[in-house]
Design an enzyme around this catalytic site. Sequence first.
Site: not given
Ligand code: NDP
Length: 280
Positions: A69, A105, A130, A155
């Site tokens: 993306k 999105d 997030g 986080r």
């Molecule tokens: P990214 O990898 O870009 O971001 C992940 C986020 O989750 C970051 O803020 C990260 O924090 C946090 N995170 C991951 N692991 C942990 C943990 N163990 N503890 C605390 N925070 C954590 O992913 P996306 O933003 O692309 O996707 C996020 C979610 O949204 C996914 O589950 C995806 O499936 C969902 N989604 C749903 C859509 C829909 O159409 N319904 C569309 C797009 C996404 P840090 O910055 O600290 O790493």
Amino acid sequence: MTGKTRCVAIIGHPVFHSLSPQMHQAAFDALGLDYCYIPFDIFPKDLEQAVLSLKLLGFRGFNVTVPHKEKMVPLMDRLSPEASIIGAVNTVLIHKGKLSGFNTDGPGFIESLKKEWGFFPKNRKIVLLGAGGAARAVATQLCFEKVKSIGIVNRSPSRRLILKEQLNQYFPEIEILTFSNQETGLKTFIHHSDLLINATSLGLHAGDPSPCPSDYFYRGLRVYDLIYNPPLTPFLKKAKIKGCRILNGSGMLVYQGALAFKIWTGKMPSVSLMAKAIQL
Ligand code: NDP
């Protein structure tokens, strides 16, 4: 298929798990549109060539999923305001050899709030867990909808601060606060908010904990999890027990798809039919 069939695609890596082909093909067929939707697994190193190939082959457009993306941005001739601010493209329209990049999105998320809950974000206080790609799309669109304030909880401090700075730059009139997961003041902030959103990936995998403790929830709070599989994450389970109103990300998925469909065809598909096609 005929010589007149228009083709659209989804590119990602991997792409086998994507529900978009069945969702879009069902909508094309229901409207009697001579379109065909094809998934392509594209390695990151081949992205530019793949995009050029779709253009050369006369595709009408394509969807883009993880991990491409952000990498799409410099490949576009034009960007929508959302895609430009978010810095990511999930839908491309190819018209007269030019590539226009959109991000549906965030708008898909807002449509889900409005259509499924009758919830309008204007002047509301929102808490967003997030600061990754999905959080960026959701936060940007909430700002376009003129929310009152957003509390970003993440986080890693750098990511939440970068998102705050970006939003401040484009939407200086909106209050943006940042919190660490356990920060004092966060619970009180949530208790004065209208909507709590999980945009972290915590909950996707079996055994994942909830991204926040139970005492953050209060009766009547609206709680939205972007995750749709599993449909009931530990986060939503806890919220439900506390008497919150809950929604998972299936509505966002379907509405972002419907908005992409409209970009390619000019027609709004049946969202219930799209949802049924992917059995959500
Ligand atoms: P990214 O990898 O870009 O971001 C992940 C986020 O989750 C970051 O803020 C990260 O924090 C946090 N995170 C991951 N692991 C942990 C943990 N163990 N503890 C605390 N925070 C954590 O992913 P996306 O933003 O692309 O996707 C996020 C979610 O949204 C996914 O589950 C995806 O499936 C969902 N989604 C749903 C859509 C829909 O159409 N319904 C569309 C797009 C996404 P840090 O910055 O600290 O790493």
